[in-house]
Every structure is written in structure tokens, then in C-alpha cells.
Design a protein around this motif. Sequence first.
Motif, PDB file in Angstrom:
ATOM      1  N   ILE A  73      90.711  36.428 -14.225  1.00  0.00           N
ATOM      2  CA  ILE A  73      89.984  37.101 -13.148  1.00  0.00           C
ATOM      3  C   ILE A  73      88.476  36.839 -13.181  1.00  0.00           C
ATOM      4  O   ILE A  73      87.909  36.374 -12.169  1.00  0.00           O
ATOM      5  CB  ILE A  73      90.278  38.617 -13.154  1.00  0.00           C
ATOM      6  N   PRO A  74      87.751  37.134 -14.280  1.00  0.00           N
ATOM      7  CA  PRO A  74      86.278  37.002 -14.259  1.00  0.00           C
ATOM      8  C   PRO A  74      85.765  35.621 -13.855  1.00  0.00           C
ATOM      9  O   PRO A  74      84.903  35.527 -12.962  1.00  0.00           O
ATOM     10  CB  PRO A  74      85.879  37.374 -15.697  1.00  0.00           C
ATOM     11  N   PRO A  75      86.261  34.511 -14.446  1.00  0.00           N
ATOM     12  CA  PRO A  75      85.706  33.207 -14.052  1.00  0.00           C
ATOM     13  C   PRO A  75      86.054  32.806 -12.626  1.00  0.00           C
ATOM     14  O   PRO A  75      85.307  32.062 -11.991  1.00  0.00           O
ATOM     15  CB  PRO A  75      86.336  32.232 -15.057  1.00  0.00           C
ATOM     16  N   LEU A  76      87.188  33.289 -12.110  1.00  0.00           N
ATOM     17  CA  LEU A  76      87.559  32.938 -10.742  1.00  0.00           C
ATOM     18  C   LEU A  76      86.694  33.683  -9.735  1.00  0.00           C
ATOM     19  O   LEU A  76      86.263  33.108  -8.731  1.00  0.00           O
ATOM     20  CB  LEU A  76      89.034  33.254 -10.493  1.00  0.00           C
ATOM     21  N   VAL A  77      86.428  34.960  -9.997  1.00  0.00           N
ATOM     22  CA  VAL A  77      85.598  35.754  -9.081  1.00  0.00           C
ATOM     23  C   VAL A  77      84.197  35.153  -8.967  1.00  0.00           C
ATOM     24  O   VAL A  77      83.555  35.228  -7.916  1.00  0.00           O
ATOM     25  CB  VAL A  77      85.533  37.232  -9.554  1.00  0.00           C
ATOM     26  N   LYS A  78      83.725  34.513 -10.054  1.00  0.00           N
ATOM     27  CA  LYS A  78      82.399  33.889 -10.029  1.00  0.00           C
ATOM     28  C   LYS A  78      82.304  32.765  -8.999  1.00  0.00           C
ATOM     29  O   LYS A  78      81.208  32.426  -8.541  1.00  0.00           O
ATOM     30  CB  LYS A  78      82.067  33.325 -11.414  1.00  0.00           C
ATOM     31  N   LEU A  79      83.442  32.170  -8.618  1.00  0.00           N
ATOM     32  CA  LEU A  79      83.445  31.047  -7.675  1.00  0.00           C
ATOM     33  C   LEU A  79      83.415  31.496  -6.218  1.00  0.00           C
ATOM     34  O   LEU A  79      83.276  30.661  -5.324  1.00  0.00           O
ATOM     35  CB  LEU A  79      84.684  30.173  -7.907  1.00  0.00           C
ATOM     36  N   ALA A  80      83.575  32.782  -5.983  1.00  0.00           N
ATOM     37  CA  ALA A  80      83.581  33.278  -4.596  1.00  0.00           C
ATOM     38  C   ALA A  80      82.206  33.119  -3.969  1.00  0.00           C
ATOM     39  O   ALA A  80      81.188  33.404  -4.601  1.00  0.00           O
ATOM     40  CB  ALA A  80      84.009  34.738  -4.574  1.00  0.00           C
ATOM     41  N   CYS A  81      82.189  32.627  -2.725  1.00  0.00           N
ATOM     42  CA  CYS A  81      80.908  32.413  -2.046  1.00  0.00           C
ATOM     43  C   CYS A  81      80.602  33.600  -1.124  1.00  0.00           C
ATOM     44  O   CYS A  81      80.308  33.435   0.059  1.00  0.00           O
ATOM     45  CB  CYS A  81      80.918  31.102  -1.279  1.00  0.00           C
ATOM     46  N   THR A  82      80.715  34.782  -1.677  1.00  0.00           N
ATOM     47  CA  THR A  82      80.391  36.016  -0.964  1.00  0.00           C
ATOM     48  C   THR A  82      79.990  37.046  -1.995  1.00  0.00           C
ATOM     49  O   THR A  82      80.168  36.838  -3.202  1.00  0.00           O
ATOM     50  CB  THR A  82      81.600  36.508  -0.136  1.00  0.00           C
ATOM     51  N   ASP A  83      79.448  38.152  -1.546  1.00  0.00           N
ATOM     52  CA  ASP A  83      79.062  39.225  -2.463  1.00  0.00           C
ATOM     53  C   ASP A  83      80.332  39.854  -3.047  1.00  0.00           C
ATOM     54  O   ASP A  83      81.176  40.375  -2.313  1.00  0.00           O
ATOM     55  CB  ASP A  83      78.245  40.280  -1.716  1.00  0.00           C
ATOM     56  N   THR A  84      80.458  39.775  -4.357  1.00  0.00           N
ATOM     57  CA  THR A  84      81.673  40.282  -5.015  1.00  0.00           C
ATOM     58  C   THR A  84      81.439  41.618  -5.725  1.00  0.00           C
ATOM     59  O   THR A  84      82.259  42.019  -6.554  1.00  0.00           O
ATOM     60  CB  THR A  84      82.186  39.255  -6.041  1.00  0.00           C
ATOM     61  N   PHE A  85      80.341  42.278  -5.393  1.00  0.00           N
ATOM     62  CA  PHE A  85      80.024  43.536  -6.099  1.00  0.00           C
ATOM     63  C   PHE A  85      81.153  44.560  -5.965  1.00  0.00           C
ATOM     64  O   PHE A  85      81.570  45.183  -6.944  1.00  0.00           O
ATOM     65  CB  PHE A  85      78.708  44.111  -5.559  1.00  0.00           C
TER      66      PHE A  85
END
Length: 316
Positions: free
Chosen positions: A181-193
Motif C-alpha cells: 500500500i504505502p509505495p503504491l499510494v506515493k505514485l498517485a498523481c492527486t492529493d492522497t491525504f
Amino acid sequence: MGEENQTSLNEFILVGFSHLAELQILLFLLFLVIYLVTIIGNVLIILLVKYSHSLQTPMYFFLVNLSFLEICYTTSVVPQMLIHLLTEHKTISKAGCAAQMYVFTILGLTECCLLAAMAYDRYVAICSPLHYTVIMNRQVCSQLAAASWITGITVEETQTTWIFSLPFCGSNHIQHFFCDIPPLVKLACTDTFKNEIVILAVSVLFIMGPFLLIILSYIQIGYTILKLPSAEGRRKAFSTCSSHLMVVTVFYGTALFTYLRPKSSHTPGSDKMIALMYTVVTPVLNPIIYTLRNKEVKGAFKKTMVRIFSTQSSKM
């Protein structure tokens, strides 16, 4: 640019241990041996419990569930990691990445709940021994195991679906050896807060929740053991739950450190090392802990071996 974005949407590259190019073969052999020992060890436990009348108790019913879960858990990650250690192209499709995350997270959360159910079993066995067979009957054991699986499937299916609804663009390099989960969420090109808050909330509720139940169970177990009059009685009572306690310590130690530590402390190197603990090391430790530290399992294994060799000798 458009072609790169399209590629990043349809596949990812698992960087894994690419920086250790000269050690790829050595790592492959090491992880292959550990994986085979994990599979063989857990399969042996399942077969041993199934064919040993002395192990037909609630504790070993849960142990069979745990062994089956560990086989699936490590298989969801290790075979692909082994392949990527031998190939130059370490790609995984978006669908494959989602499937891996579904399986891995579902099994991980199910194990949290299953370990809590096993702690409750030990609590009843030590704190209410006269009512143990009544309370922990076959139906209750089946319900606890089913509840663990249903919780894992329901929660993680929802969370993983939500994560893969995020838009991914730019770099498609996942700084890990599997789709965590953590490394994949880093690739999102939107605010993931908001996503990170939800992930933290799920982690606190469904990882810390079972963990707190385990702690409460063992506080009561410890209090009950200390009240036993003889040292031998205290030793025997503690030995019945020492294996489970060791498994909980290893599993939760790495899980809590991974998903509840501050985002700023995450680095690709530390994430991979910690992930190796709960994807490779923990599954192989469980059968070792439950066989080497458990007299009942060792006794059942010896009886089974004697029975097998006796049968073979009579045939000859």
C-alpha cells in the motif's frame, strides 16, 4: 508523454532488489529455500493435525487455519519476487498488482483477527479450564475462524478497490518488491491525504483492535498463571501459550512498525527490509516455533513417524 502515461496506467515496474544486481542469484537461492521450507513446514502441520487424534483440539484447529493462511500469504508475494530476481524486466500489470494487493492485504488482516481468536482460546483454556470444552466447541471455533476471514475480505476489498480508483501517472516505478500500500499510494498523481487518513484509521481499528484484545487476554492469562500455587503448574500453563505469544510478537512487531510509523520515516530500503520480515521470515518461523516449542506437536510427530515406519516394515 501520452504513451508513457498510458503505460504507467496499465503496468508498474517493481524495482525490488535491482540495486543488488551482483547478489540476484544468491538472493534467489536464499528466498527459494526459505519459501520451500515455509510451504513444507506448514503443510506438515496441517497434515499432522488432521491425522493425529491427540491434536483434535480448538488450539490446533486455529493452528491449521493459520498454517493455511501462511501458505497463501507468502505465495502471494514470494514466487513473483523469485521470478523478478532472475529477469531483467520486472513489470507487473495494473490488474496483477491489484490482485496481489487484494490477496496480500486480505490475508494480512485475516491473520490479525485469527491471532486474536487464538489468544481468546488460550484465555478460556487457562482462565476457565472447567468450561473450556463447552465454551470453545466446534461451532464457536468455526464462527471465530469465519469471522476472521469475513472481516479480512470485507475491509481490505473495500480499501484496495478505493486505492486503485486513484489516478496514477508519471513514474510507474514501485520502490518495493511487491504491490504494497504505502509505495503504491506515493505514485498517485492527486492529493492522497484523505486516503492516507483512511489507511491509518483502518490500520488502527483493524490491526490495533485485535492487538488490544490479545494484550487484554494475556494480561488476564498472566494474572491467572501467577495465582497458581506451584511453579510446575505455572510453567505448564505458560508453555501452552508461549508459542502463540512469540508468533504474535514477530507478526505485530513488523506490522505495527510498517503501517503506523510516521510517513517521513518511510524509505525504500527500510520498507523492503521490514516487508521481508512479514512476507518471508514470519511464515517460515511459525511452523518452527509451533513444532520446536510444543511438546504435543513433537509427540504427535514422533508417533506419526513410528506409525509410518512400522507400516512400511510390515509391508516388507
